[in-house]
Design a protein around this motif. Sequence first.
Motif, PDB file in Angstrom:
ATOM      1  N   THR A  34       3.445  87.207   4.280  1.00  0.00           N
ATOM      2  CA  THR A  34       2.957  86.016   3.791  1.00  0.00           C
ATOM      3  C   THR A  34       4.124  85.647   2.688  1.00  0.00           C
ATOM      4  O   THR A  34       5.116  85.765   2.952  1.00  0.00           O
ATOM      5  CB  THR A  34       2.682  87.565   1.742  1.00  0.00           C
ATOM      6  N   LYS A  35       3.264  84.313   1.868  1.00  0.00           N
ATOM      7  CA  LYS A  35       3.960  83.666   1.032  1.00  0.00           C
ATOM      8  C   LYS A  35       5.554  84.471   0.223  1.00  0.00           C
ATOM      9  O   LYS A  35       4.921  85.645  -0.046  1.00  0.00           O
ATOM     10  CB  LYS A  35       3.590  83.235  -0.003  1.00  0.00           C
ATOM     11  N   GLY A  36       6.133  84.293  -0.275  1.00  0.00           N
ATOM     12  CA  GLY A  36       7.073  84.810  -1.036  1.00  0.00           C
ATOM     13  C   GLY A  36       8.002  84.155  -1.636  1.00  0.00           C
ATOM     14  O   GLY A  36       7.821  82.690  -2.014  1.00  0.00           O
ATOM     15  N   THR A  37       9.187  84.757  -2.466  1.00  0.00           N
ATOM     16  CA  THR A  37       9.279  83.569  -3.685  1.00  0.00           C
ATOM     17  C   THR A  37      10.657  83.064  -3.014  1.00  0.00           C
ATOM     18  O   THR A  37      11.166  83.275  -1.686  1.00  0.00           O
ATOM     19  CB  THR A  37      10.086  84.554  -4.766  1.00  0.00           C
ATOM     20  N   ASN A  38      10.570  81.881  -3.901  1.00  0.00           N
ATOM     21  CA  ASN A  38      11.784  81.065  -3.782  1.00  0.00           C
ATOM     22  C   ASN A  38      12.002  80.039  -2.275  1.00  0.00           C
ATOM     23  O   ASN A  38      12.982  80.224  -1.260  1.00  0.00           O
ATOM     24  CB  ASN A  38      13.588  81.621  -3.807  1.00  0.00           C
ATOM     25  N   SER A  39      10.374  79.831  -1.882  1.00  0.00           N
ATOM     26  CA  SER A  39      10.818  79.648  -0.420  1.00  0.00           C
ATOM     27  C   SER A  39      10.498  80.562   0.636  1.00  0.00           C
ATOM     28  O   SER A  39      10.761  79.418   1.414  1.00  0.00           O
ATOM     29  CB  SER A  39      11.144  78.169  -0.438  1.00  0.00           C
ATOM     30  N   ARG A  95       4.433  78.540   7.619  1.00  0.00           N
ATOM     31  CA  ARG A  95       5.719  77.426   8.158  1.00  0.00           C
ATOM     32  C   ARG A  95       6.363  76.823   7.134  1.00  0.00           C
ATOM     33  O   ARG A  95       7.669  76.011   6.976  1.00  0.00           O
ATOM     34  CB  ARG A  95       5.871  77.621  10.181  1.00  0.00           C
ATOM     35  N   GLU A  96       5.277  75.458   7.264  1.00  0.00           N
ATOM     36  CA  GLU A  96       5.058  74.309   6.324  1.00  0.00           C
ATOM     37  C   GLU A  96       5.155  75.071   4.429  1.00  0.00           C
ATOM     38  O   GLU A  96       6.276  74.344   4.462  1.00  0.00           O
ATOM     39  CB  GLU A  96       3.306  74.246   5.631  1.00  0.00           C
ATOM     40  N   PHE A  97       4.908  76.056   4.186  1.00  0.00           N
ATOM     41  CA  PHE A  97       5.567  76.301   3.043  1.00  0.00           C
ATOM     42  C   PHE A  97       6.878  77.061   2.562  1.00  0.00           C
ATOM     43  O   PHE A  97       7.981  76.854   2.238  1.00  0.00           O
ATOM     44  CB  PHE A  97       4.767  78.064   3.177  1.00  0.00           C
ATOM     45  N   ALA A  98       7.529  77.527   3.332  1.00  0.00           N
ATOM     46  CA  ALA A  98       8.432  77.991   3.723  1.00  0.00           C
ATOM     47  C   ALA A  98      10.255  76.895   4.396  1.00  0.00           C
ATOM     48  O   ALA A  98      10.759  76.987   3.820  1.00  0.00           O
ATOM     49  CB  ALA A  98       9.096  79.043   4.840  1.00  0.00           C
ATOM     50  N   LYS A  99       9.889  76.129   4.548  1.00  0.00           N
ATOM     51  CA  LYS A  99       9.932  74.452   5.294  1.00  0.00           C
ATOM     52  C   LYS A  99      10.624  74.857   6.465  1.00  0.00           C
ATOM     53  O   LYS A  99      11.773  74.077   6.563  1.00  0.00           O
ATOM     54  CB  LYS A  99      11.000  73.664   3.991  1.00  0.00           C
ATOM     55  N   LYS A 101      12.028  75.283  10.350  1.00  0.00           N
ATOM     56  CA  LYS A 101      12.795  73.618  11.029  1.00  0.00           C
ATOM     57  C   LYS A 101      13.046  74.893  12.798  1.00  0.00           C
ATOM     58  O   LYS A 101      12.170  75.358  13.380  1.00  0.00           O
ATOM     59  CB  LYS A 101      13.599  72.834  10.665  1.00  0.00           C
ATOM     60  N   LYS A 102      14.224  74.531  12.725  1.00  0.00           N
ATOM     61  CA  LYS A 102      15.091  75.191  14.028  1.00  0.00           C
ATOM     62  C   LYS A 102      15.491  76.731  14.003  1.00  0.00           C
ATOM     63  O   LYS A 102      14.999  77.653  13.933  1.00  0.00           O
ATOM     64  CB  LYS A 102      15.863  73.892  14.942  1.00  0.00           C
ATOM     65  N   ASP A 103      16.743  76.177  12.668  1.00  0.00           N
ATOM     66  CA  ASP A 103      17.155  77.036  12.374  1.00  0.00           C
ATOM     67  C   ASP A 103      17.149  78.021  11.177  1.00  0.00           C
ATOM     68  O   ASP A 103      16.033  77.433  10.257  1.00  0.00           O
ATOM     69  CB  ASP A 103      18.460  76.766  11.677  1.00  0.00           C
ATOM     70  N   ILE A 104      16.838  79.180  11.331  1.00  0.00           N
ATOM     71  CA  ILE A 104      16.274  80.588  10.138  1.00  0.00           C
ATOM     72  C   ILE A 104      17.898  81.416   9.733  1.00  0.00           C
ATOM     73  O   ILE A 104      18.495  81.657  10.665  1.00  0.00           O
ATOM     74  CB  ILE A 104      15.257  81.286  10.687  1.00  0.00           C
ATOM     75  N   LYS A 105      17.256  82.010   8.588  1.00  0.00           N
ATOM     76  CA  LYS A 105      18.526  83.044   8.270  1.00  0.00           C
ATOM     77  C   LYS A 105      16.815  84.262   7.900  1.00  0.00           C
ATOM     78  O   LYS A 105      15.496  84.359   7.877  1.00  0.00           O
ATOM     79  CB  LYS A 105      19.013  83.013   7.226  1.00  0.00           C
ATOM     80  N   VAL A 106      17.422  85.221   9.405  1.00  0.00           N
ATOM     81  CA  VAL A 106      16.263  86.237   8.973  1.00  0.00           C
ATOM     82  C   VAL A 106      16.841  87.898   8.320  1.00  0.00           C
ATOM     83  O   VAL A 106      18.111  88.080   8.399  1.00  0.00           O
ATOM     84  CB  VAL A 106      15.917  87.460  10.026  1.00  0.00           C
ATOM     85  N   CYS A 107      16.302  87.819   7.011  1.00  0.00           N
ATOM     86  CA  CYS A 107      17.055  88.705   5.807  1.00  0.00           C
ATOM     87  C   CYS A 107      16.282  90.563   5.111  1.00  0.00           C
ATOM     88  O   CYS A 107      15.293  90.087   4.917  1.00  0.00           O
ATOM     89  CB  CYS A 107      17.808  87.614   4.962  1.00  0.00           C
ATOM     90  N   HIS A 112      11.200  95.444   2.968  1.00  0.00           N
ATOM     91  CA  HIS A 112      10.297  94.242   3.454  1.00  0.00           C
ATOM     92  C   HIS A 112      11.781  93.151   3.977  1.00  0.00           C
ATOM     93  O   HIS A 112      13.044  93.584   3.915  1.00  0.00           O
ATOM     94  CB  HIS A 112       9.483  93.381   2.706  1.00  0.00           C
ATOM     95  N   VAL A 113      11.200  92.303   4.708  1.00  0.00           N
ATOM     96  CA  VAL A 113      12.297  90.818   5.542  1.00  0.00           C
ATOM     97  C   VAL A 113      11.550  89.824   5.310  1.00  0.00           C
ATOM     98  O   VAL A 113      10.921  90.058   4.357  1.00  0.00           O
ATOM     99  CB  VAL A 113      11.835  91.622   6.717  1.00  0.00           C
ATOM    100  N   GLU A 114      12.872  88.906   4.894  1.00  0.00           N
ATOM    101  CA  GLU A 114      12.693  87.580   3.964  1.00  0.00           C
ATOM    102  C   GLU A 114      12.865  86.468   5.232  1.00  0.00           C
ATOM    103  O   GLU A 114      14.119  87.022   6.041  1.00  0.00           O
ATOM    104  CB  GLU A 114      13.740  87.775   3.067  1.00  0.00           C
ATOM    105  N   ILE A 115      12.374  85.304   5.666  1.00  0.00           N
ATOM    106  CA  ILE A 115      12.808  84.757   6.763  1.00  0.00           C
ATOM    107  C   ILE A 115      12.527  83.595   5.739  1.00  0.00           C
ATOM    108  O   ILE A 115      11.761  82.654   4.290  1.00  0.00           O
ATOM    109  CB  ILE A 115      11.400  84.087   7.456  1.00  0.00           C
ATOM    110  N   TRP A 116      13.604  82.446   5.688  1.00  0.00           N
ATOM    111  CA  TRP A 116      14.169  81.557   5.322  1.00  0.00           C
ATOM    112  C   TRP A 116      14.938  80.272   6.018  1.00  0.00           C
ATOM    113  O   TRP A 116      15.245  80.531   7.126  1.00  0.00           O
ATOM    114  CB  TRP A 116      15.871  81.614   4.397  1.00  0.00           C
ATOM    115  N   ALA A 117      14.339  79.483   5.976  1.00  0.00           N
ATOM    116  CA  ALA A 117      14.633  78.070   6.697  1.00  0.00           C
ATOM    117  C   ALA A 117      16.422  77.827   5.880  1.00  0.00           C
ATOM    118  O   ALA A 117      16.847  78.237   5.095  1.00  0.00           O
ATOM    119  CB  ALA A 117      14.180  77.090   6.152  1.00  0.00           C
ATOM    120  N   LYS A 118      16.927  77.596   7.209  1.00  0.00           N
ATOM    121  CA  LYS A 118      18.688  78.459   7.176  1.00  0.00           C
ATOM    122  C   LYS A 118      19.636  77.015   5.567  1.00  0.00           C
ATOM    123  O   LYS A 118      19.617  77.183   4.864  1.00  0.00           O
ATOM    124  CB  LYS A 118      19.438  77.220   8.511  1.00  0.00           C
TER     125      LYS A 118
END
Length: 141
Positions: A34-39, A95-99, A101-107, A112-118
């Motif tokens: 789902t969409k999460g907070t802070n992109s 993918r577009e919402f969270a911006k 690209k290649k490198d990500i952080k999975v936390c 729950h888990v969060e996926i962030w653009a690095k």
Amino acid sequence: MALLTGEYDHAIDDKNRIRIPTRLKGDAEHLYFTKGTNSCIFVFTEETFEAKIAQLNEIAMGDADRQKGVRMFIKSAILVDVDNQGRLVVPAPLREFAKLKKDIKVCGAGTHVEIWAKEVFDAYYAEEDADFDAAFNKLGI
């Protein structure tokens, strides 16, 4: 329910697939993105997502302000299958919402888990050490 913690560096492959560490996803065959907070993107097991929806269903239908948030959150949810090699395709709208690209952080984020653009993750936590005491004290624990 296991407590999900830690942060992991990963990358999206050319087919927009990622891996979520087993310690965060367990043996789940499907996960809700789902969409999460802070992109970032929130990732829930089916059980946790159903519990979250049950919480949201407690919000009065006539509470227009809060119902808008409920609707926006639920309509962003996409059930994603884990392939036989443990990979998940990140849906294009998220993918577009969270911006991403290649490198990500999975936390891990507790339930729950969060996926962030690095880049977004690094900017969000740029002052983490300086802000830790103030942020922790706001928790009131």
